[in-house]
Scaffold this motif. Structure first.
Motif, mmCIF file in Angstrom:
data_model
loop_
_atom_site.group_PDB
_atom_site.id
_atom_site.type_symbol
_atom_site.label_atom_id
_atom_site.label_comp_id
_atom_site.label_asym_id
_atom_site.label_seq_id
_atom_site.Cartn_x
_atom_site.Cartn_y
_atom_site.Cartn_z
ATOM 1 N N GLU A 291 0.829 -1.195 0.000
ATOM 2 C CA GLU A 291 0.000 0.000 0.000
ATOM 3 C C GLU A 291 0.868 1.251 0.000
ATOM 4 O O GLU A 291 1.936 1.269 0.603
ATOM 5 N N PRO A 292 0.438 2.320 -0.655
ATOM 6 C CA PRO A 292 1.233 3.533 -0.671
ATOM 7 C C PRO A 292 1.500 4.055 0.744
ATOM 8 O O PRO A 292 0.659 3.944 1.623
ATOM 9 N N SER A 293 2.678 4.589 0.928
ATOM 10 C CA SER A 293 2.983 5.262 2.191
ATOM 11 C C SER A 293 3.890 6.423 1.871
ATOM 12 O O SER A 293 4.428 6.534 0.784
ATOM 13 N N SER A 294 4.075 7.315 2.809
ATOM 14 C CA SER A 294 4.902 8.486 2.532
ATOM 15 C C SER A 294 6.358 8.228 2.878
ATOM 16 O O SER A 294 7.198 9.106 2.750
ATOM 17 N N ALA A 295 6.670 6.999 3.326
ATOM 18 C CA ALA A 295 8.056 6.720 3.718
ATOM 19 C C ALA A 295 8.990 6.861 2.545
ATOM 20 O O ALA A 295 8.651 6.516 1.428
ATOM 21 N N SER A 296 10.155 7.389 2.779
ATOM 22 C CA SER A 296 11.117 7.550 1.700
ATOM 23 C C SER A 296 12.491 7.242 2.260
ATOM 24 O O SER A 296 12.930 7.846 3.228
ATOM 25 N N GLY A 297 13.164 6.250 1.656
ATOM 26 C CA GLY A 297 14.459 5.799 2.178
ATOM 27 C C GLY A 297 15.512 6.876 2.062
ATOM 28 O O GLY A 297 15.404 7.755 1.221
ATOM 29 N N PRO A 298 16.565 6.795 2.860
ATOM 30 C CA PRO A 298 17.573 7.844 2.871
ATOM 31 C C PRO A 298 18.337 7.956 1.558
ATOM 32 O O PRO A 298 18.770 9.023 1.179
ATOM 33 N N ASP A 299 18.497 6.837 0.822
ATOM 34 C CA ASP A 299 19.311 6.927 -0.401
ATOM 35 C C ASP A 299 18.447 7.038 -1.656
ATOM 36 O O ASP A 299 18.915 6.841 -2.759
ATOM 37 N N ARG A 300 17.179 7.331 -1.509
ATOM 38 C CA ARG A 300 16.315 7.308 -2.700
ATOM 39 C C ARG A 300 16.458 8.542 -3.569
ATOM 40 O O ARG A 300 16.256 8.476 -4.769
ATOM 41 N N GLY A 301 16.738 9.656 -3.003
ATOM 42 C CA GLY A 301 16.944 10.871 -3.790
ATOM 43 C C GLY A 301 15.646 11.438 -4.315
ATOM 44 O O GLY A 301 14.589 10.812 -4.201
ATOM 45 N N PRO A 302 15.709 12.638 -4.906
ATOM 46 C CA PRO A 302 14.483 13.287 -5.373
ATOM 47 C C PRO A 302 13.931 12.614 -6.637
ATOM 48 O O PRO A 302 14.675 12.024 -7.412
ATOM 49 N N LEU A 303 12.628 12.726 -6.808
ATOM 50 C CA LEU A 303 11.976 12.193 -8.013
ATOM 51 C C LEU A 303 12.181 13.206 -9.134
ATOM 52 O O LEU A 303 11.362 14.100 -9.346
ATOM 53 N N LEU A 304 13.309 13.075 -9.829
ATOM 54 C CA LEU A 304 13.641 14.079 -10.845
ATOM 55 C C LEU A 304 12.754 13.948 -12.073
ATOM 56 O O LEU A 304 12.554 14.901 -12.816
ATOM 57 N N PHE A 305 12.277 12.741 -12.310
ATOM 58 C CA PHE A 305 11.462 12.485 -13.509
ATOM 59 C C PHE A 305 10.169 11.803 -13.113
ATOM 60 O O PHE A 305 10.120 11.086 -12.127
ATOM 61 N N ASP A 306 9.155 12.032 -13.914
ATOM 62 C CA ASP A 306 7.920 11.284 -13.699
ATOM 63 C C ASP A 306 8.061 9.885 -14.286
ATOM 64 O O ASP A 306 7.671 8.906 -13.676
ATOM 65 N N VAL A 307 8.622 9.845 -15.495
ATOM 66 C CA VAL A 307 8.736 8.549 -16.178
ATOM 67 C C VAL A 307 10.127 8.417 -16.796
ATOM 68 O O VAL A 307 10.591 9.323 -17.494
ATOM 69 N N VAL A 308 10.792 7.300 -16.512
ATOM 70 C CA VAL A 308 12.009 6.940 -17.238
ATOM 71 C C VAL A 308 11.634 5.833 -18.213
ATOM 72 O O VAL A 308 10.930 4.885 -17.851
#
Ligand SMILES: Cc1cc2nc3c(=O)[nH]c(=O)nc-3n(C[C@H](O)[C@H](O)[C@H](O)COP(=O)(O)OP(=O)(O)OC[C@H]3O[C@@H](n4cnc5c(N)ncnc54)[C@H](O)[C@@H]3O)c2cc1C
Length: 498
Positions: free
Chosen positions: A9-26
């Motif tokens: 299920e979606p959650s707002s957790a974000s791991g420390p090494d994930r970095g910003p979502l620079l792109f919507d789609v790769v």
């Protein structure tokens, strides 16, 4: 990193090494499918990065056939003139198993012809189109791994660089790294027959070739020498006996095979390119797992008979683009993205089946030759001929969007409307309501759907809702019913959407 985990299920957790979502789609792969998808996403302002492992565009000059439905897509996005400038128009007859049949009467398309165009040229046109709309393309970057979580996908490049995006789409061809890492099954049949194909010049007159080809192709298939202009011929011969599959074929291999099949090598020389391909037929079990999707050859492979693979991939991209864009932009209803697999998987299965049938019809064995003679006779009936051409050209595709008139779920042909041509009104990739009643409205969906009142007399239904891919999503004259269908395909109206 080489695995995919389907997010819970979606959650707002974000791991420390994930970095910003620079792109919507790769998008992995800038072949025709990847480039088309990038362009479709850009029509909706989606931030797109295409990663292509090759540093330079392909120089492999294979002429591919663009069929009527793909030509319609090009017209819907304002690309058809460019395609026609670079390609050669041919009648859309004789496409099924190369059986010599006339163009069927009454093909329901304003673009009922075929365009032969070098694959590198159509790839360049589509890539330019995507870049022109704002897509970023990075060459020399191979996707080597990825990991998905509840917020996005971390994509790892072969050099170790990591990128974050909301979605990853594998358009990386038949040997797709994305599909393999995703662990999606690719069941089907391995290659049984190998074929040599190339383009080269010949040393004998055209008439001599035509007579010999007509004689030999009665009993030996696949076999042809077809002129492409400028003295260059497309040559196809069986590869049986050319042993080393790992090595690229040589001109000498072609000469030997031609002599074995036709008794002469036609003096072939000066090859432009030479290739070998098989007839493996496989279809991905799933087109989507969480935030990772597959399209084009990454999702399906089949023999090139009928020239359908590129067309199928480009049409996958056209189906997926607006749905994925809706998901990214936040307006897509929850099930919209799943309709991509629901609609496109059966279409690919049907193409795989028609190529299986065509390959059987090319067999020199007495049984298949008898079936071929019978089918040739049956294709004398226009209805049979048309049905087969509708398969190859994809004009016969009908998505299951619910019960209703036959037009529902099909694409609407390019018709004259008061404002010009219908397809010219679809360049921006938005939905379109064609309203002969002049009392319907797209109301709170006007940011996603255009409204054309009193479009033309040729339309024999009161109102039609077209999706951005030109397929008919609704037919009727009742506003409440229309609102329900607008919600189904385009989410909540403005004001209600979060
Ligand atoms: C002899 C022959 C004739 C054909 N004729 C026709 C025809 O007439 N009409 C037709 O419709 N189809 C034809 N086809 C089929 C057509 O060429 C393919 O179906 C089409 O190229 C598929 O497009 P695609 O973009 O899905 O995949 P591809 O064209 O395979 O593109 C995939 C791209 O992904 C890149 N890539 C691969 N791995 C990675 C990675 N890990 N990371 C980043 N990038 C990666 C590749 O370099 C490539 O650029 C023919 C095929 C053959 C063999």
């Amino acid at each position: 990193m080489h695995s995919s985990q389907v997010p819970a299920e979606p959650s707002s957790a974000s791991g420390p090494d994930r970095g910003p979502l620079l792109f919507d789609v790769v998008i992995a792969g800038c072949g025709p499918t990847g480039a088309m998808l990038a362009a479709e996403l850009r029509l909706h302002d989606v931030r797109v990065l295409v990663l292509e492992k090759e540093t330079e565009p392909t120089s492999y000059v294979r002429i591919v056939a663009l069929h009527a439905r793909s030509l319609e897509l090009m017209a819907m996005r304002g690309l058809l003139d460019r395609v026609l400038r670079h390609g050669r128009r041919r009648p859309a007859g004789g496409l099924f198993a190369a059986i010599d049949a006339p163009v069927p009467e009454g093909l329901d398309s304003a673009h009922a012809y075929l365009v032969g165009i070098p694959q590198p040229v159509i790839e360049r046109l589509l890539e330019e189109h995507a870049i022109g709309l704002g897509a970023q393309v990075r060459r020399g970057c191979a996707v080597a791994g990825f990991e998905q979580d509840d917020e996005g996908v971390t994509v790892e490049l072969a050099g170790g660089e990591r990128l974050r995006a909301r979605y990853l789409v594998g358009c990386d061809g038949g040997r797709s790294t994305v599909r393999k890492l995703l662990g999606v099954g690719f069941p089907g049949e391995p290659s049984r027959t190998e074929t040599l194909m190339g383009e080269m010049e010949v040393g004998v007159p055209q008439e001599e070739i035509a007579a010999k080809v007509a004689e030999v192709s009665r009993t030996r298939r696949p076999f042809w020498l077809r002129p492409f202009g400028g003295g260059v011929y497309s040559v196809v011969v069986p590869a049986a006996g050319v042993s080393d599959r790992a090595e690229p074929p040589t001109l000498e291999n072609f000469r030997q095979q031609l002599r074995a099949v036709a008794g002469t090598d036609f003096g072939v020389h000066s090859p432009r390119w030479l290739s070998r391909f098989g007839d493996a037929t496989r279809l991905a079990e799933r087109y989507r797992l969480g935030r990772v999707l597959l399209a084009g050859d990454a999702a399906h492979i089949h023999p090139p008979i009928g020239g359908q693979g590129l067309n199928l991939g480009v049409q996958d991209a056209f189906n997926l683009g607006w749905k994925l864009a809706g998901q990214v932009r936040g307006w897509a209803p929850p099930t919209l993205l799943d309709t991509y697999q629901a609609e496109r998987h059966p279409v690919a299965a049907d193409v795989l089946d028609n190529t299986r049938a065509q390959m059987e019809l090319l067999s020199p064995e007495p049984g298949p030759r008898a079936v071929r003679r019978l089918l040739t006779e049956l294709m004398g009936f226009d209805v049979v001929n048309r049905r087969l051409i509708e398969k190859i050209t994809a004009l016969g595709v009908r998505y299951d969007v619910g019960a209703g008139p036959d037009l529902l779920g099909r694409r609407l042909r390019d018709i004259d409307v008061k404002q010009g041509r219908l397809y010219d009104l679809l360049h921006r990739g938005r939905g379109l309501l064609l309203d002969r009643t002049e009392r319907l409205s797209v109301g709170g969906w006007s940011d996603r759907v255009d409204h054309l009142a009193d479009p033309c007399a040729a339309l024999d239904v009161p109102g039609v809702l077209l999706r951005p891919d030109g397929h008919v999503a609704w037919i009727g004259d009742d506003q409440q019913d229309l609102d329900g269908h607008l919600s189904r395909w385009f989410g909540e109206p403005i004001g209600l959407s979060s």
